[in-house]
Design a protein around this motif. Structure first.
Motif, PDB file in Angstrom:
ATOM      1  N   ILE A   1      39.326  63.158 -72.817  1.00  0.00           N
ATOM      2  CA  ILE A   1      39.396  63.917 -71.673  1.00  0.00           C
ATOM      3  C   ILE A   1      40.616  63.014 -70.705  1.00  0.00           C
ATOM      4  O   ILE A   1      40.582  61.616 -70.948  1.00  0.00           O
ATOM      5  N   SER A   2      41.566  63.794 -70.519  1.00  0.00           N
ATOM      6  CA  SER A   2      42.746  63.093 -69.631  1.00  0.00           C
ATOM      7  C   SER A   2      42.301  62.809 -68.057  1.00  0.00           C
ATOM      8  O   SER A   2      41.394  63.624 -67.517  1.00  0.00           O
ATOM      9  N   LEU A   3      42.725  61.610 -67.476  1.00  0.00           N
ATOM     10  CA  LEU A   3      42.438  61.082 -66.137  1.00  0.00           C
ATOM     11  C   LEU A   3      43.656  61.104 -65.413  1.00  0.00           C
ATOM     12  O   LEU A   3      44.027  59.725 -65.212  1.00  0.00           O
ATOM     13  N   GLY A   4      44.494  62.175 -65.442  1.00  0.00           N
ATOM     14  CA  GLY A   4      45.788  61.908 -65.014  1.00  0.00           C
ATOM     15  C   GLY A   4      46.713  61.575 -66.099  1.00  0.00           C
ATOM     16  O   GLY A   4      46.244  61.704 -67.273  1.00  0.00           O
TER      17      GLY A   4
ATOM     18  N   THR B   1      39.735  71.861 -53.432  1.00  0.00           N
ATOM     19  CA  THR B   1      38.159  71.416 -53.912  1.00  0.00           C
ATOM     20  C   THR B   1      38.197  72.216 -55.423  1.00  0.00           C
ATOM     21  O   THR B   1      38.629  73.264 -55.657  1.00  0.00           O
ATOM     22  N   VAL B   2      37.760  71.306 -56.242  1.00  0.00           N
ATOM     23  CA  VAL B   2      37.581  71.655 -57.794  1.00  0.00           C
ATOM     24  C   VAL B   2      35.974  71.874 -58.019  1.00  0.00           C
ATOM     25  O   VAL B   2      35.338  70.859 -57.944  1.00  0.00           O
ATOM     26  N   VAL B   3      35.816  72.907 -58.476  1.00  0.00           N
ATOM     27  CA  VAL B   3      34.193  73.205 -58.653  1.00  0.00           C
ATOM     28  C   VAL B   3      33.995  73.278 -60.217  1.00  0.00           C
ATOM     29  O   VAL B   3      34.683  73.949 -60.765  1.00  0.00           O
ATOM     30  N   GLY B   4      32.944  72.578 -60.687  1.00  0.00           N
ATOM     31  CA  GLY B   4      32.591  72.257 -62.007  1.00  0.00           C
ATOM     32  C   GLY B   4      33.309  71.005 -62.771  1.00  0.00           C
ATOM     33  O   GLY B   4      34.166  70.623 -62.414  1.00  0.00           O
ATOM     34  N   ALA B   5      32.347  69.989 -62.916  1.00  0.00           N
ATOM     35  CA  ALA B   5      32.629  68.747 -63.620  1.00  0.00           C
ATOM     36  C   ALA B   5      32.549  68.557 -65.101  1.00  0.00           C
ATOM     37  O   ALA B   5      32.113  67.488 -65.669  1.00  0.00           O
ATOM     38  N   GLY B   6      32.877  69.446 -65.773  1.00  0.00           N
ATOM     39  CA  GLY B   6      33.109  69.374 -67.214  1.00  0.00           C
ATOM     40  C   GLY B   6      34.587  68.948 -67.488  1.00  0.00           C
ATOM     41  O   GLY B   6      35.162  68.677 -66.459  1.00  0.00           O
ATOM     42  N   PRO B   7      34.876  68.822 -68.699  1.00  0.00           N
ATOM     43  CA  PRO B   7      36.304  68.445 -69.117  1.00  0.00           C
ATOM     44  C   PRO B   7      37.236  69.080 -68.255  1.00  0.00           C
ATOM     45  O   PRO B   7      38.406  68.335 -67.652  1.00  0.00           O
ATOM     46  N   THR B   8      37.445  70.389 -68.125  1.00  0.00           N
ATOM     47  CA  THR B   8      38.511  71.035 -67.290  1.00  0.00           C
ATOM     48  C   THR B   8      38.466  70.518 -65.955  1.00  0.00           C
ATOM     49  O   THR B   8      39.437  70.295 -65.350  1.00  0.00           O
ATOM     50  N   GLY B   9      37.376  70.609 -65.401  1.00  0.00           N
ATOM     51  CA  GLY B   9      37.199  70.007 -63.964  1.00  0.00           C
ATOM     52  C   GLY B   9      37.726  68.796 -63.807  1.00  0.00           C
ATOM     53  O   GLY B   9      38.400  68.558 -62.598  1.00  0.00           O
ATOM     54  N   ILE B  10      37.256  67.965 -64.560  1.00  0.00           N
ATOM     55  CA  ILE B  10      37.696  66.414 -64.370  1.00  0.00           C
ATOM     56  C   ILE B  10      39.131  66.254 -64.513  1.00  0.00           C
ATOM     57  O   ILE B  10      39.633  65.509 -63.679  1.00  0.00           O
ATOM     58  N   GLU B  11      39.629  66.829 -65.498  1.00  0.00           N
ATOM     59  CA  GLU B  11      41.089  66.870 -65.869  1.00  0.00           C
ATOM     60  C   GLU B  11      41.815  67.603 -64.560  1.00  0.00           C
ATOM     61  O   GLU B  11      42.987  66.957 -64.360  1.00  0.00           O
ATOM     62  N   THR B  12      41.479  68.484 -63.967  1.00  0.00           N
ATOM     63  CA  THR B  12      42.168  69.215 -63.011  1.00  0.00           C
ATOM     64  C   THR B  12      42.118  68.244 -61.783  1.00  0.00           C
ATOM     65  O   THR B  12      43.157  68.083 -61.377  1.00  0.00           O
TER      66      THR B  12
ATOM     67  N   PRO C   1      28.610  66.059 -67.956  1.00  0.00           N
ATOM     68  CA  PRO C   1      27.337  66.397 -68.970  1.00  0.00           C
ATOM     69  C   PRO C   1      27.329  65.769 -70.139  1.00  0.00           C
ATOM     70  O   PRO C   1      26.437  65.262 -70.620  1.00  0.00           O
ATOM     71  N   TYR C   2      28.493  65.942 -70.811  1.00  0.00           N
ATOM     72  CA  TYR C   2      28.636  65.634 -72.158  1.00  0.00           C
ATOM     73  C   TYR C   2      28.589  63.975 -72.532  1.00  0.00           C
ATOM     74  O   TYR C   2      27.999  63.459 -73.330  1.00  0.00           O
ATOM     75  N   LEU C   3      29.064  63.550 -71.475  1.00  0.00           N
ATOM     76  CA  LEU C   3      29.300  61.923 -71.559  1.00  0.00           C
ATOM     77  C   LEU C   3      27.935  61.187 -71.749  1.00  0.00           C
ATOM     78  O   LEU C   3      27.044  61.280 -71.271  1.00  0.00           O
ATOM     79  N   HIS C   4      28.356  60.159 -72.486  1.00  0.00           N
ATOM     80  CA  HIS C   4      27.364  58.869 -72.327  1.00  0.00           C
ATOM     81  C   HIS C   4      27.200  58.197 -70.997  1.00  0.00           C
ATOM     82  O   HIS C   4      28.447  58.202 -70.314  1.00  0.00           O
ATOM     83  N   PRO C   5      26.249  57.409 -70.443  1.00  0.00           N
ATOM     84  CA  PRO C   5      26.368  57.166 -69.097  1.00  0.00           C
ATOM     85  C   PRO C   5      27.417  55.856 -68.976  1.00  0.00           C
ATOM     86  O   PRO C   5      28.158  55.795 -67.989  1.00  0.00           O
ATOM     87  N   ARG C   6      27.905  55.340 -69.878  1.00  0.00           N
ATOM     88  CA  ARG C   6      28.916  54.170 -69.996  1.00  0.00           C
ATOM     89  C   ARG C   6      30.179  55.098 -69.771  1.00  0.00           C
ATOM     90  O   ARG C   6      30.937  54.722 -68.822  1.00  0.00           O
ATOM     91  N   GLY C   7      30.354  55.985 -70.520  1.00  0.00           N
ATOM     92  CA  GLY C   7      31.805  56.963 -70.350  1.00  0.00           C
ATOM     93  C   GLY C   7      31.669  57.535 -69.235  1.00  0.00           C
ATOM     94  O   GLY C   7      32.943  57.678 -68.452  1.00  0.00           O
ATOM     95  N   ARG C   8      30.581  57.767 -68.445  1.00  0.00           N
ATOM     96  CA  ARG C   8      30.582  58.572 -67.091  1.00  0.00           C
ATOM     97  C   ARG C   8      30.972  57.674 -66.107  1.00  0.00           C
ATOM     98  O   ARG C   8      31.790  58.200 -65.153  1.00  0.00           O
TER      99      ARG C   8
END
Length: 268
Positions: A192-195, A18-29, A50-57
């Motif tokens: 943000i890296s996604l893999g 489980t990764v807690v927190g969905a900022g850039p670090t959490g998403i990348e992890t 939270p920073y992202l635009h809805p389309r990017g999210r």
């Protein structure tokens, strides 16, 4: 992430992570672990990215789904307890978790506060727009520990490289007996890296507000890698030729300063 590597490696390949927190670090992890074959749950504690635009999210959410990441978002997903084998959410749900990784953001060293200098609520040194302490012209602040005009910049390499260079310019100006110039810093966006094979470059206006433009997929990953590779090169070029770093004016910040929103005095 590196501090948690040994715990992930020690866990069975099928162990829930489980990764807690969905900022850039959490998403990348979450993306890295899922791509490596781990069973990953990302607990946002609120909104995904939270920073992202809805389309990017939405693009990030689709990529995480393809990687097999289970995402829990919304106001009821704040973590209230972490045990040896579970994570408990505010709505009472309990998620099985053999390895739990918190990505809770950053803190500020308390040096400024302990030194009796003026700080903001988080302990960042209050400075004017030249990054000079409001208490002592011999003290210059840089990076995430600085709050120029009580309007600190977002933690990022974009801010760090330019704030560091500007702090050096201020020091050199004071040594020469010149008046230091105010900082001029706007933003381009956020990557943000996604893999390892996908990423997202979220474009933003100069005041760091995300807009509807983004680049995803493999090209997004290449842009993220480009940013990482060239950060040091940018600093080297700036040292050789001061002023070479691209600077974008943040018009919104200038409006706030003119309206008196910043507490610090103007550049001295």
């Amino acid at each position: 992430m590196s501090g948690n590597t040994k715990f992930v490696e020690a866990a069975a390949a099928t162990a829930p992570v489980t990764v807690v927190g969905a900022g850039p670090t959490g998403i990348e992890t979450a993306g890295e672990l899922a791509e490596a074959g781990r069973t990953v749950t990302l607990v946002c504690g609120g909104m995904l990215g939270p920073y992202l635009h809805p389309r990017g999210r939405r693009s990030v959410a689709r990529r995480l789904a393809r990687l097999g990441v289970t995402v829990f978002d919304g106001p009821d997903t704040k973590v209230t307890a972490v045990t040896r084998d579970a994570v408990r959410l505010a709505d009472g749900r309990e998620l099985r978790s053999e390895v739990t990784i918190r990505t809770a953001g950053f803190g500020v060293p308390d040096l400024a506060g302990r030194s009796g200098l003026s700080t903001d609520a988080l302990g960042r040194l209050l400075a004017d727009e030249s990054l000079t302490s409001v208490d002592d012209v011999r003290i210059v602040a840089a990076g995430d520990s600085a709050a120029p005009s009580d309007l600190p910049f977002r933690m990022s390499c974009q801010a760090a490289t330019r704030i560091g260079a500007h702090a050096a310019d201020t020091v050199l100006a004071r040594i020469a007996g010149d008046r230091p110039t105010p900082i001029n810093l706007g933003f381009f966006g956020h990557c943000i890296s996604l893999g390892r094979r996908a990423g997202l470059f979220q474009f933003a206006s100069s005041n760091d507000t995300a807009n509807g433009l983004y680049i995803g997929g493999g090209l997004g990953a290449k842009l993220k890698e480009f940013a990482c590779e060239h950060t040091v090169e940018h600093l080297t070029n700036e040292a050789r030729k001061p002023g070479s770093l691209t600077r974008v004016t943040d018009d919104k910040r200038q409006e706030l300063l003119r309206a008196g929103r910043g507490r610090a005095p103007a550049t001295r």
